[in-house]
Scaffold this active site. Structure first.
Site, PDB file in Angstrom:
ATOM      1  N   TYR A 154     -27.475  12.315  18.111  1.00  0.00           N
ATOM      2  CA  TYR A 154     -27.497  13.505  19.130  1.00  0.00           C
ATOM      3  C   TYR A 154     -29.314  12.949  20.233  1.00  0.00           C
ATOM      4  O   TYR A 154     -29.095  12.454  21.166  1.00  0.00           O
ATOM      5  CB  TYR A 154     -27.913  15.036  18.393  1.00  0.00           C
ATOM      6  CG  TYR A 154     -28.033  15.559  19.496  1.00  0.00           C
ATOM      7  CD1 TYR A 154     -27.270  16.437  20.414  1.00  0.00           C
ATOM      8  CD2 TYR A 154     -28.778  16.782  20.161  1.00  0.00           C
ATOM      9  CE1 TYR A 154     -27.426  17.552  21.684  1.00  0.00           C
ATOM     10  CE2 TYR A 154     -29.407  17.108  20.748  1.00  0.00           C
ATOM     11  CZ  TYR A 154     -28.569  18.219  20.959  1.00  0.00           C
ATOM     12  OH  TYR A 154     -28.750  18.672  22.359  1.00  0.00           O
ATOM     13  N   LYS A 158     -29.842  11.619  24.437  1.00  0.00           N
ATOM     14  CA  LYS A 158     -30.378  12.624  24.724  1.00  0.00           C
ATOM     15  C   LYS A 158     -31.228  11.635  25.731  1.00  0.00           C
ATOM     16  O   LYS A 158     -31.675  11.684  26.962  1.00  0.00           O
ATOM     17  CB  LYS A 158     -30.704  13.820  24.759  1.00  0.00           C
ATOM     18  CG  LYS A 158     -29.829  14.559  23.694  1.00  0.00           C
ATOM     19  CD  LYS A 158     -28.842  15.718  25.439  1.00  0.00           C
ATOM     20  CE  LYS A 158     -27.931  16.496  24.787  1.00  0.00           C
ATOM     21  NZ  LYS A 158     -26.932  17.003  25.740  1.00  0.00           N
TER      22      LYS A 158
HETATM   23  P1  NAI Z   1     -22.496  25.237  23.892  1.00  0.00           P
HETATM   24  O1  NAI Z   1     -22.078  24.673  22.482  1.00  0.00           O
HETATM   25  O2  NAI Z   1     -22.679  26.271  23.193  1.00  0.00           O
HETATM   26  O3  NAI Z   1     -21.615  24.972  24.980  1.00  0.00           O
HETATM   27  C1  NAI Z   1     -21.360  23.444  24.979  1.00  0.00           C
HETATM   28  C2  NAI Z   1     -19.729  23.179  26.338  1.00  0.00           C
HETATM   29  O4  NAI Z   1     -20.346  22.589  26.237  1.00  0.00           O
HETATM   30  C3  NAI Z   1     -18.658  24.189  25.224  1.00  0.00           C
HETATM   31  O5  NAI Z   1     -19.006  25.081  26.718  1.00  0.00           O
HETATM   32  C4  NAI Z   1     -17.727  23.282  25.784  1.00  0.00           C
HETATM   33  O6  NAI Z   1     -16.383  23.167  25.724  1.00  0.00           O
HETATM   34  C5  NAI Z   1     -18.749  21.724  26.744  1.00  0.00           C
HETATM   35  N1  NAI Z   1     -17.817  21.126  25.735  1.00  0.00           N
HETATM   36  C6  NAI Z   1     -17.967  20.930  24.281  1.00  0.00           C
HETATM   37  N2  NAI Z   1     -17.408  19.372  24.602  1.00  0.00           N
HETATM   38  C7  NAI Z   1     -17.189  19.095  25.749  1.00  0.00           C
HETATM   39  C8  NAI Z   1     -16.051  17.799  26.200  1.00  0.00           C
HETATM   40  N3  NAI Z   1     -16.204  16.931  25.147  1.00  0.00           N
HETATM   41  N4  NAI Z   1     -15.663  17.589  27.067  1.00  0.00           N
HETATM   42  C9  NAI Z   1     -16.007  19.189  27.924  1.00  0.00           C
HETATM   43  N5  NAI Z   1     -16.671  20.103  27.910  1.00  0.00           N
HETATM   44  C10 NAI Z   1     -17.111  20.336  25.747  1.00  0.00           C
HETATM   45  O7  NAI Z   1     -23.527  24.258  24.367  1.00  0.00           O
HETATM   46  P2  NAI Z   1     -25.512  24.901  24.425  1.00  0.00           P
HETATM   47  O8  NAI Z   1     -26.058  25.272  23.758  1.00  0.00           O
HETATM   48  O9  NAI Z   1     -24.441  26.047  25.901  1.00  0.00           O
HETATM   49  O10 NAI Z   1     -25.487  23.191  25.110  1.00  0.00           O
HETATM   50  C11 NAI Z   1     -25.671  22.506  25.930  1.00  0.00           C
HETATM   51  C12 NAI Z   1     -26.096  22.030  26.961  1.00  0.00           C
HETATM   52  O11 NAI Z   1     -27.713  21.889  26.556  1.00  0.00           O
HETATM   53  C13 NAI Z   1     -25.462  20.551  25.939  1.00  0.00           C
HETATM   54  O12 NAI Z   1     -25.659  19.278  26.356  1.00  0.00           O
HETATM   55  C14 NAI Z   1     -27.214  20.572  24.743  1.00  0.00           C
HETATM   56  O13 NAI Z   1     -27.523  19.188  24.210  1.00  0.00           O
HETATM   57  C15 NAI Z   1     -27.989  21.256  25.431  1.00  0.00           C
HETATM   58  N6  NAI Z   1     -28.492  21.573  24.750  1.00  0.00           N
HETATM   59  C16 NAI Z   1     -29.670  22.751  23.862  1.00  0.00           C
HETATM   60  C17 NAI Z   1     -30.266  23.371  23.207  1.00  0.00           C
HETATM   61  C18 NAI Z   1     -30.100  24.569  22.715  1.00  0.00           C
HETATM   62  O14 NAI Z   1     -31.039  25.456  22.077  1.00  0.00           O
HETATM   63  N7  NAI Z   1     -28.611  25.129  22.825  1.00  0.00           N
HETATM   64  C19 NAI Z   1     -31.911  22.494  23.869  1.00  0.00           C
HETATM   65  C20 NAI Z   1     -31.104  21.055  24.309  1.00  0.00           C
HETATM   66  C21 NAI Z   1     -29.777  21.117  24.765  1.00  0.00           C
END
Ligand code: NAI
Length: 246
Positions: A154, A158
């Site tokens: 991961y 990133k």
């Molecule tokens: P989440 O798991 O709640 O949502 C992820 C979204 O991406 C979902 O809508 C899912 O359907 C979609 N997704 C997953 N795999 C996919 C694929 N192969 N093709 C198309 N869509 C896909 O995640 P969250 O927490 O909202 O994270 C969003 C972004 O923020 C990610 O890139 C994550 O790495 C990043 N992030 C999140 C943090 C956190 O604390 N939640 C911290 C730092 C970065």
């Protein structure tokens, strides 16, 4: 913030950070195209965007599948004619200590988090170049800068987003296209809800502002970077982490 007459593509907007970004943009007057994997979440996000009064198209597309992404963008352009804003938000984790990490866990995370950004950006970029306007924001992570045990896959994906963002920013600046990243720290979402109480206490102890961030905190940063207020900002990373890493 007024972004009326703009069209945005937000990946992974069925829930979490992506959904809040899509809703913030919709409230600023932007019509929304989004991707998501889960139909139930898609329908819910779409209904909320339409309730704001914006047009919305939802696709269940895997961003790692280049052919499916190209087909989706073609269909979206048939309807909406242009894409002004791209938010590459879709991301996954498959954590494991490096010694135990399987090749599939490495490949899967790199395919979605990094190749996914390549696929989607590649599909929309020609239109942005033609119209000599585009705003691209990639969602990276604090661990792309600090590293994290159990997240070699991961954090590598990133960290790669930083190189992608800086290089693309330099390539496209003379076409009036900006490309920036937003690096969230620990944000309360489904991704972090899997953490134990002990893990949460350990994280809070490292955050100078003393609390986890919200999805609104991240969406505010994205909204700024795609707005006219950020016209002279490209190739940078905006850290949204409560002071955890500067
Ligand atoms: P989440 O798991 O709640 O949502 C992820 C979204 O991406 C979902 O809508 C899912 O359907 C979609 N997704 C997953 N795999 C996919 C694929 N192969 N093709 C198309 N869509 C896909 O995640 P969250 O927490 O909202 O994270 C969003 C972004 O923020 C990610 O890139 C994550 O790495 C990043 N992030 C999140 C943090 C956190 O604390 N939640 C911290 C730092 C970065």
């Amino acid at each position: 913030m007024n972004l009326e007459n703009h069209v945005a593509l937000v990946t992974g907007a069925g829930r979490g950070i992506g959904k809040t970004i899509a809703l913030h943009l919709a409230k600023a007057g932007v019509d929304i195209i989004f991707t998501n994997r889960n139909k139930k979440f898609s329908d819910q996000t779409q209904a909320e965007i339409e309730a704001i009064g914006r047009q919305c198209l939802a696709f269940q597309v895997d961003v790692a599948d280049a052919d499916a992404v190209n087909e989706m963008v073609k269909m979206a352009l048939d309807d909406f004619k242009k894409i002004d804003i791209l938010v590459n938000n879709a991301g996954i984790t498959q954590d494991n200590l490096f010694l135990r990490m399987k090749q599939e866990e490495w490949n899967k995370v790199l395919d979605v988090n990094l190749s996914g950004i390549f696929n989607v950006t590649k599909a929309v970029i020609k239109g942005m170049i033609r119209q000599r306007y585009g705003r691209i924001v990639n969602i990276t992570s604090i661990v792309g800068f600090t590293g994290n045990p159990g997240q070699v896959n991961y954090s590598t994906s990133k960290a790669g987003i930083s190189g992608f963002t800086k290089s693309l920013a330099r390539e496209l600046a003379n076409r009036n296209i900006t490309c920036n990243s937003v690096a969230p720290g620990f944000i309360e979402t489904d991704m972090t809800s899997e953490m134990t109480k002990e893990q949460i206490s350990a994280v809070l102890a490292q955050i100078p502002l003393g609390k986890m961030g919200s999805t609104d905190d991240v969406a505010n940063a994205v909204s700024f970077l795609v707005s006219d207020q950020a016209n002279y900002i490209t190739g940078t990373t905006l850290h949204v982490n409560g002071g955890m890493y500067c």
